[in-house]
Scaffold this motif. Structure first.
Motif, PDB file in Angstrom:
ATOM      1  N   ASP A   1      42.816  49.058  38.278  1.00  0.00           N
ATOM      2  CA  ASP A   1      43.134  49.059  39.709  1.00  0.00           C
ATOM      3  C   ASP A   1      42.006  48.345  40.440  1.00  0.00           C
ATOM      4  O   ASP A   1      40.872  48.830  40.471  1.00  0.00           O
ATOM      5  CB  ASP A   1      43.287  50.490  40.222  1.00  0.00           C
ATOM      6  N   ARG A   2      42.315  47.193  41.027  1.00  0.00           N
ATOM      7  CA  ARG A   2      41.289  46.391  41.683  1.00  0.00           C
ATOM      8  C   ARG A   2      41.347  46.621  43.192  1.00  0.00           C
ATOM      9  O   ARG A   2      42.311  46.235  43.842  1.00  0.00           O
ATOM     10  CB  ARG A   2      41.490  44.915  41.343  1.00  0.00           C
ATOM     11  N   GLN A   3      40.297  47.242  43.740  1.00  0.00           N
ATOM     12  CA  GLN A   3      40.218  47.511  45.159  1.00  0.00           C
ATOM     13  C   GLN A   3      38.870  47.050  45.696  1.00  0.00           C
ATOM     14  O   GLN A   3      37.875  47.003  44.966  1.00  0.00           O
ATOM     15  CB  GLN A   3      40.395  49.005  45.443  1.00  0.00           C
ATOM     16  N   LYS A   4      38.844  46.715  46.984  1.00  0.00           N
ATOM     17  CA  LYS A   4      37.619  46.187  47.571  1.00  0.00           C
ATOM     18  C   LYS A   4      36.629  47.280  47.956  1.00  0.00           C
ATOM     19  O   LYS A   4      35.450  46.986  48.197  1.00  0.00           O
ATOM     20  CB  LYS A   4      37.933  45.345  48.798  1.00  0.00           C
ATOM     21  N   ASP A   5      37.067  48.538  48.017  1.00  0.00           N
ATOM     22  CA  ASP A   5      36.189  49.568  48.546  1.00  0.00           C
ATOM     23  C   ASP A   5      35.979  50.763  47.622  1.00  0.00           C
ATOM     24  O   ASP A   5      35.318  51.726  48.000  1.00  0.00           O
ATOM     25  CB  ASP A   5      36.708  50.077  49.893  1.00  0.00           C
ATOM     26  N   ARG A   6      36.522  50.735  46.411  1.00  0.00           N
ATOM     27  CA  ARG A   6      36.269  51.844  45.489  1.00  0.00           C
ATOM     28  C   ARG A   6      36.665  51.479  44.067  1.00  0.00           C
ATOM     29  O   ARG A   6      37.472  50.577  43.836  1.00  0.00           O
ATOM     30  CB  ARG A   6      37.002  53.107  45.926  1.00  0.00           C
TER      31      ARG A   6
ATOM     32  N   SER B   1      35.491  37.665  28.655  1.00  0.00           N
ATOM     33  CA  SER B   1      36.753  38.090  28.045  1.00  0.00           C
ATOM     34  C   SER B   1      37.437  39.168  28.874  1.00  0.00           C
ATOM     35  O   SER B   1      38.663  39.148  29.056  1.00  0.00           O
ATOM     36  CB  SER B   1      36.495  38.608  26.625  1.00  0.00           C
ATOM     37  N   VAL B   2      36.643  40.114  29.390  1.00  0.00           N
ATOM     38  CA  VAL B   2      37.206  41.191  30.207  1.00  0.00           C
ATOM     39  C   VAL B   2      37.844  40.625  31.475  1.00  0.00           C
ATOM     40  O   VAL B   2      38.948  41.034  31.875  1.00  0.00           O
ATOM     41  CB  VAL B   2      36.110  42.219  30.562  1.00  0.00           C
ATOM     42  N   MET B   3      37.170  39.686  32.126  1.00  0.00           N
ATOM     43  CA  MET B   3      37.705  39.123  33.362  1.00  0.00           C
ATOM     44  C   MET B   3      38.975  38.315  33.117  1.00  0.00           C
ATOM     45  O   MET B   3      39.908  38.334  33.926  1.00  0.00           O
ATOM     46  CB  MET B   3      36.639  38.261  34.032  1.00  0.00           C
ATOM     47  N   VAL B   4      39.019  37.608  31.990  1.00  0.00           N
ATOM     48  CA  VAL B   4      40.227  36.857  31.647  1.00  0.00           C
ATOM     49  C   VAL B   4      41.395  37.822  31.413  1.00  0.00           C
ATOM     50  O   VAL B   4      42.523  37.579  31.865  1.00  0.00           O
ATOM     51  CB  VAL B   4      39.981  35.981  30.402  1.00  0.00           C
ATOM     52  N   GLU B   5      41.142  38.933  30.727  1.00  0.00           N
ATOM     53  CA  GLU B   5      42.196  39.921  30.483  1.00  0.00           C
ATOM     54  C   GLU B   5      42.707  40.513  31.789  1.00  0.00           C
ATOM     55  O   GLU B   5      43.908  40.764  31.939  1.00  0.00           O
ATOM     56  CB  GLU B   5      41.663  41.026  29.567  1.00  0.00           C
ATOM     57  N   GLU B   6      41.802  40.753  32.738  1.00  0.00           N
ATOM     58  CA  GLU B   6      42.224  41.283  34.036  1.00  0.00           C
ATOM     59  C   GLU B   6      43.179  40.328  34.740  1.00  0.00           C
ATOM     60  O   GLU B   6      44.205  40.750  35.300  1.00  0.00           O
ATOM     61  CB  GLU B   6      40.995  41.528  34.923  1.00  0.00           C
ATOM     62  N   GLU B   7      42.841  39.058  34.730  1.00  0.00           N
ATOM     63  CA  GLU B   7      43.698  38.068  35.383  1.00  0.00           C
ATOM     64  C   GLU B   7      45.035  37.940  34.668  1.00  0.00           C
ATOM     65  O   GLU B   7      46.084  37.784  35.313  1.00  0.00           O
ATOM     66  CB  GLU B   7      42.988  36.711  35.434  1.00  0.00           C
ATOM     67  N   ARG B   8      45.040  38.011  33.354  1.00  0.00           N
ATOM     68  CA  ARG B   8      46.293  37.933  32.594  1.00  0.00           C
ATOM     69  C   ARG B   8      47.200  39.116  32.898  1.00  0.00           C
ATOM     70  O   ARG B   8      48.422  38.977  32.997  1.00  0.00           O
ATOM     71  CB  ARG B   8      45.997  37.855  31.102  1.00  0.00           C
ATOM     72  N   ASP B   9      46.589  40.289  33.054  1.00  0.00           N
ATOM     73  CA  ASP B   9      47.381  41.482  33.374  1.00  0.00           C
ATOM     74  C   ASP B   9      48.055  41.340  34.737  1.00  0.00           C
ATOM     75  O   ASP B   9      49.178  41.817  34.939  1.00  0.00           O
ATOM     76  CB  ASP B   9      46.488  42.722  33.366  1.00  0.00           C
TER      77      ASP B   9
ATOM     78  N   SER C   1      49.755  28.868  39.727  1.00  0.00           N
ATOM     79  CA  SER C   1      48.663  28.150  40.387  1.00  0.00           C
ATOM     80  C   SER C   1      47.502  29.088  40.696  1.00  0.00           C
ATOM     81  O   SER C   1      46.328  28.736  40.506  1.00  0.00           O
ATOM     82  CB  SER C   1      49.169  27.499  41.680  1.00  0.00           C
ATOM     83  N   VAL C   2      47.835  30.294  41.160  1.00  0.00           N
ATOM     84  CA  VAL C   2      46.788  31.282  41.452  1.00  0.00           C
ATOM     85  C   VAL C   2      46.052  31.668  40.169  1.00  0.00           C
ATOM     86  O   VAL C   2      44.815  31.788  40.150  1.00  0.00           O
ATOM     87  CB  VAL C   2      47.390  32.528  42.123  1.00  0.00           C
ATOM     88  N   PHE C   3      46.812  31.847  39.082  1.00  0.00           N
ATOM     89  CA  PHE C   3      46.204  32.201  37.801  1.00  0.00           C
ATOM     90  C   PHE C   3      45.276  31.083  37.321  1.00  0.00           C
ATOM     91  O   PHE C   3      44.157  31.343  36.852  1.00  0.00           O
ATOM     92  CB  PHE C   3      47.291  32.460  36.764  1.00  0.00           C
TER      93      PHE C   3
END
Length: 280
Positions: free
Chosen positions: A60-65, A193-201, A224-226
């Motif tokens: 879960d990607r959030q800007k404040d927590r 690798s972790v960041m790439v997996e996050e974007e793929r998800d 395009s965003v990916f």
């Protein structure tokens, strides 16, 4: 239970990994867990020595927590046990870290309450906050770090030890080794690798067999965003890592030449070295 930790000693590898992780995400907070050992100083004070970092993919990607799941905590505990066997030391999960992009380094009330919950498991558990992308008036971008614990606020402290919590800053010391270590380079490789997996998800669920014109256009937009996200990871993380490794390789090569010149002298009588003998 009121914590009694006197200081936190953070290895340079862990420090670099945490800050690199924080700088890799400008708009959402990141988090991870810290592995180390608890020691007692000559003065009889508890000290937390952090040696390694556990990186996790954000669900879960959030800007404040940010949140650490029980599964991630269990995985970090397993990793600590593995490292204990390798290092023959009593290593365990001793803390957590997260970032504060575009805001100050000071813990929020959510951070303090989260920290208090962790300290129910271990009173010496620590929290690190890395503030980045934050600009103050008349100052350039500031990179800051704080180590803290949660303590009961005196006016709310009850006989049971429960009540409102406030943050207590713990003195932080960073111990720096010479050169780039294998642990740090491995952590950066894993971070990429972790960041790439996050974007793929994020990308994959949005692009499953588009059929209508609208779905096809959405798929093109998401693609395009990916691609932009992948380019950002390569530009901001992978390329700098390659440059750092190339520079270290050059330093290692120069060191090998210098040592071989010494060994080749009449006084030494030694044998020549190869690169594996001088890699730091």
């Amino acid at each position: 239970m009121i914590p009694t930790l006197a200081r936190c000693v953070l290895s340079a590898d862990a420090f670099r990994t945490c800050f690199t992780h924080a700088l890799a995400s400008e708009h959402e907070e990141i988090m991870g867990l810290l592995i180390g050992e608890l020691t007692v100083s000559e003065a009889g004070e508890d000290e937390s020595h952090i040696h390694s970092v556990c990186l996790f993919k954000r669900s879960d990607r959030q800007k404040d927590r940010v949140e650490i799941s029980p599964e991630e905590l269990a995985a970090a505990t397993t990793e600590a046990e593995r490292l204990s066997g390798i290092a023959d030391r009593d290593l365990r999960v001793l803390g957590w870290y997260h970032s504060h992009p575009h805001i100050t380094v000071w813990p929020s009330h959510v951070d303090v309450n989260t920290q208090a919950a962790y300290q129910q498991m271990d009173k010496n558990f620590v929290g690190l906050i890395f503030s980045c992308f934050h600009t103050e008036p008349n100052k350039a971008n500031r990179l800051q770090v704080i180590c803290f614990q949660a303590v009961p606020e005196p006016s709310y402290l009850s006989s049971t030890g429960s009540g409102k919590f406030v943050s207590r800053e713990v003195p932080l010391q960073v111990v720096s080794p010479n050169g780039l270590t294998a642990s740090f380079s491995d952590s950066l490789s894993l971070l990429a690798s972790v960041m790439v997996e996050e974007e793929r998800d994020l990308y994959s669920p949005a692009n499953q067999s588009p059929e209508t014109v609208e779905e096809i256009m959405n798929a093109i937009h998401n693609g395009s965003v990916f691609t932009k996200s992948m380019t950002g990871i390569a530009e901001n993380l992978c390329i700098p890592l390659i440059r750092v490794l190339e520079a270290q390789l050059g330093r290692n090569h120069q060191r090998m030449l210098e040592l071989n010149r010494l060994l080749d002298s009449p006084e030494s009588g030694g044998q020549l070295l190869d690169m594996s003998d001088v890699i730091q």
